[in-house]
Motif scaffolding. Structure first.
Motif, PDB file in Angstrom:
ATOM      1  N   HIS A   1       0.857  -1.189   0.000  1.00 47.81           N
ATOM      2  CA  HIS A   1       0.000   0.000   0.000  1.00 47.81           C
ATOM      3  C   HIS A   1       0.893   1.238   0.000  1.00 47.81           C
ATOM      4  O   HIS A   1       1.842   1.318   0.789  1.00 47.81           O
ATOM      5  N   PRO A   2       0.591   2.208  -0.868  1.00 47.88           N
ATOM      6  CA  PRO A   2       1.513   3.340  -1.019  1.00 47.88           C
ATOM      7  C   PRO A   2       1.746   4.159   0.254  1.00 47.88           C
ATOM      8  O   PRO A   2       2.757   4.868   0.345  1.00 47.88           O
ATOM      9  N   ALA A   3       0.838   4.068   1.238  1.00 50.33           N
ATOM     10  CA  ALA A   3       1.021   4.885   2.446  1.00 50.33           C
ATOM     11  C   ALA A   3       1.765   4.140   3.554  1.00 50.33           C
ATOM     12  O   ALA A   3       2.097   4.718   4.579  1.00 50.33           O
TER      13      ALA A   3
ATOM     14  N   LEU B   1       2.838   4.165   9.073  1.00 50.03           N
ATOM     15  CA  LEU B   1       2.688   4.879   7.809  1.00 50.03           C
ATOM     16  C   LEU B   1       3.986   5.604   7.446  1.00 50.03           C
ATOM     17  O   LEU B   1       4.811   5.916   8.320  1.00 50.03           O
ATOM     18  N   LEU B   2       4.146   5.883   6.153  1.00 51.59           N
ATOM     19  CA  LEU B   2       5.299   6.676   5.706  1.00 51.59           C
ATOM     20  C   LEU B   2       5.141   8.101   6.231  1.00 51.59           C
ATOM     21  O   LEU B   2       4.012   8.554   6.445  1.00 51.59           O
ATOM     22  N   PRO B   3       6.242   8.813   6.433  1.00 55.35           N
ATOM     23  CA  PRO B   3       6.138  10.176   6.950  1.00 55.35           C
ATOM     24  C   PRO B   3       5.202  11.017   6.075  1.00 55.35           C
ATOM     25  O   PRO B   3       5.350  11.034   4.854  1.00 55.35           O
ATOM     26  N   GLY B   4       4.218  11.654   6.701  1.00 52.69           N
ATOM     27  CA  GLY B   4       3.306  12.533   5.965  1.00 52.69           C
ATOM     28  C   GLY B   4       2.169  11.816   5.260  1.00 52.69           C
ATOM     29  O   GLY B   4       1.252  12.461   4.754  1.00 52.69           O
ATOM     30  N   ALA B   5       2.207  10.476   5.209  1.00 52.43           N
ATOM     31  CA  ALA B   5       1.158   9.751   4.484  1.00 52.43           C
ATOM     32  C   ALA B   5      -0.065   9.549   5.379  1.00 52.43           C
ATOM     33  O   ALA B   5       0.036   9.573   6.601  1.00 52.43           O
TER      34      ALA B   5
ATOM     35  N   ASP C   1       3.247   4.454  15.674  1.00 57.54           N
ATOM     36  CA  ASP C   1       4.309   5.350  15.190  1.00 57.54           C
ATOM     37  C   ASP C   1       5.476   4.546  14.645  1.00 57.54           C
ATOM     38  O   ASP C   1       6.126   4.930  13.695  1.00 57.54           O
ATOM     39  N   GLU C   2       5.719   3.440  15.295  1.00 57.72           N
ATOM     40  CA  GLU C   2       6.866   2.644  14.882  1.00 57.72           C
ATOM     41  C   GLU C   2       6.629   1.173  15.181  1.00 57.72           C
ATOM     42  O   GLU C   2       6.284   0.827  16.308  1.00 57.72           O
ATOM     43  N   ILE C   3       6.782   0.334  14.182  1.00 59.67           N
ATOM     44  CA  ILE C   3       6.734  -1.119  14.424  1.00 59.67           C
ATOM     45  C   ILE C   3       8.035  -1.485  15.130  1.00 59.67           C
ATOM     46  O   ILE C   3       9.115  -1.173  14.619  1.00 59.67           O
TER      47      ILE C   3
END
Ligand code: ADP
Length: 544
Positions: free
Chosen positions: A456-458, A482-486, A514-516
């Protein structure tokens, strides 16, 4: 009747002897923590390794003794590695990213007599020493002026070896003698020591050099991103000098920019690392509009390789990604996903399905799938079973007898992985046996859902764990970073998975974090995730 060929013991000192004699000028490049790059060669490393042997002998270290290193990848580390191995001393690589208690446990278990550590770990060593009484001496991987100030006696590596002669009679012991000791990272239980032999490392180097494995050559420049303390450095510490490839050792800095700069500055053609490192590298390269001018291929292993990484490398940068599977107990390489003749004849997009599998077996090894009762299962690409392996580069027991008898009646080692094997011989990991989600008596592959979610792109990273369920035993839930800002929500992820996985595999909940949490070797730490989910209950009752 015996054959009439020379019975030369397969000991790894011969590998560095060969590199020094026939590729002596080939460079070994190291980058320090401050970014400084120093240049050595196989001939110089060979001489330093012999100085190390003399220094070890002077310290009363004898064949069979264990000495520990706790350092990043560097030329000094390589010299220590061969200096110990050449004289029959067992080099035990400690991972400086582990917790103090884990390092102390491992070093005590190994009975390490000497510690050669990176200067950045000086404080950690101060805490470690009182807990590991077997350590008689501390050396730091540095020159005299860089020696850290410590309350305990310590000496700089360069000062330690500088006056030693560069001659030492290596070898002269059986090829089955112990050579290196590496503990499993402990993501799946207490760390256990895997004790490599000279013979197993020598054979592993030859096996991995096949064209359908790592395919290193004298023309390659190899960036060894995989830490030397992780799973026998994927054997590259042996295979690169064996062929005289230029070796680039990146030190501590693993961020995208540092790795990218090193690749370009040194003309790296080949590298090997876990997926998280490549993800960081690709993110940097994409965000900054960079190109790779020399990089041809990378091996990715240690955990499943997301399709997005393979596609981005291939389509945007012309870099071939080869997935490999293995574990500390298998030296580590067991299978490699390169196309056989049948797969190579297929269109590129159909080949992708095979690239995502963990691949075909190296010559010299055997593998089988069994059910919980040990009965063999078919290689039909559908039936998952416990993956069992056998061969001269596979552990027969753990150091100190830990874990008892680890082989089945046919001599196969239980990898703890659950996999399928298809008609073309491609093995595909569907889970760790411990991480498998069992719903209504059937296995759901957490790895497959994770890989699809990561497409998934985000989504930057994803993890699936099973949650106890009164009716189905367990149901999967999905954690996403999620990617930063996504942006994306649970419905977006469910819509993305819908049609890509079986309906009953659909996670019952999607949580955003926030973080896996990652373990010390960059893998998703499911133990930490499960601990963090204590008290969590599923949001609704599911029907199937
Ligand atoms: P640990 O089990 O402590 O993490 P290792 O670093 O030896 O120790 O990891 C071995 C395990 O990593 C394998 O048993 C397998 O579960 C996983 N693994 C390695 N390579 C791959 C891969 N290409 N795809 C999926 N899983 C992999």
């Amino acid at each position: 009747m015996d054959g009439l060929m020379q019975n030369v013991p397969l000991t790894v000192d011969r590998i560095i002897d060969h590199a020094a004699a026939w590729h002596g000028a080939r460079e070994v490049v190291s980058r320090d923590a401050d970014g400084h790059v120093s240049r050595s060669s196989y001939a110089a490393i060979h001489a330093d390794a012999r100085r190390v042997s003399n220094a070890l002998a002077a310290a009363g270290i004898a064949p069979g003794d264990r000495i520990a290193t706790m350092g990043w990848n560097s030329g000094r580390h390589l010299a220590a590695w061969y200096g110990a191995a050449g004289m029959g001393v067992v080099l035990h690589t400690l991972n400086p990213r582990l917790f103090l208690e884990q390092i102390a446990y491992i070093a005590n278990h190994a009975g390490d007599r000497l510690l050669i550590a990176d200067p950045s770990t000086a404080d950690l060593v101060a805490q470690l020493l009182p807990q590991v009484p077997s350590i008689e001496r501390v050396i730091f991987f540095c020159d005299g002026p860089s020696l850290p100030h410590t309350d305990y006696p310590a000496i700089a590596f360069d000062d330690w070896i500088t006056d030693e002669p560069a001659e030492f009679a290596w070898g002269g012991f059986d090829e089955n003698a112990a050579c290196g000791l590496c503990y499993t990272s402990g993501t799946t239980g207490n760390p256990k020591g895997v004790l490599y032999s000279h013979r197993s490392n020598y054979l592993h180097a030859l096996m991995t050099l096949q064209r359908d494995a790592l395919a290193l050559s004298a023309r390659d420049t190899v960036l060894l991103v995989v830490p030397m303390y992780h799973a026998n450095a994927w054997g590259v510490v042996y295979s690169a000098p064996a062929v005289g490839a230029k070796l680039v050792l990146p030190g501590q800095r693993m961020d995208g920019e540092s790795i990218y700069n090193l690749i370009e500055q040194e003309g790296v053609t080949y590298s090997a690392a876990v997926p998280t490192v490549w993800q960081m590298l690709l993110q940097y390269v994409q965000e900054n509009g960079k190109r790779f001018t020399t990089l041809e291929r990378v091996t990715i292993g240690g955990s499943a390789c997301p399709e997005s990484i393979i596609r981005t490398f291939r389509d945007e940068y012309g870099v071939d990604v080869i997935q490999g599977w293995g574990m500390t107990e298998t030296s580590p390489l067991g299978t490699v996903s390169v196309p056989n003749a049948v797969v190579a004849a297929q269109p590129a997009d159909e080949q992708m399905a095979y690239k995502l599998k963990q691949g075909r077996l190296l010559c010299g090894l055997e593998m089988k799938l069994v059910d919980d009762a040990g009965v063999r299962l078919p290689h039909d690409g559908r039936t998952p079973g416990r993956l069992m392996v056998k061969g001269p580069t596979i552990a027969s027991a753990y150091f100190g007898g830990e874990g008892g008898d680890v082989l089945d009646a046919e001599g196969f080692f239980d990898t703890g992985d659950v996999a399928t094997i298809d008609g073309e011989g491609y093995m595909h990991i569907t889970d760790r046996a411990k991480d498998v989600v069992k719903s209504g008596g059937e296995w759901i592959s957490s790895i497959e859902i994770e890989n699809i979610a990561m497409g998934h792109p985000a989504v930057a990273n994803a993890a699936v764990v099973g949650i106890a369920h009164p009716k189905w035993d367990e149901r999967p839930i999905l954690l996403c970073q999620l990617l930063p800002g996504a942006r994306a929500d649970g419905d977006d992820l469910r819509a993305w998975l819908d049609g890509r996985i079986a309906r009953w595999w659909m996670p019952d909940d999607v949580l955003f974090v926030d973080e896996i949490p990652l373990g010390p070797t960059g893998k998703i730490d499911k133990k930490a995730i499960r601990a963090g989910l204590t008290g969590y209950t599923l949001p609704f009752e599911v029907t199937r």
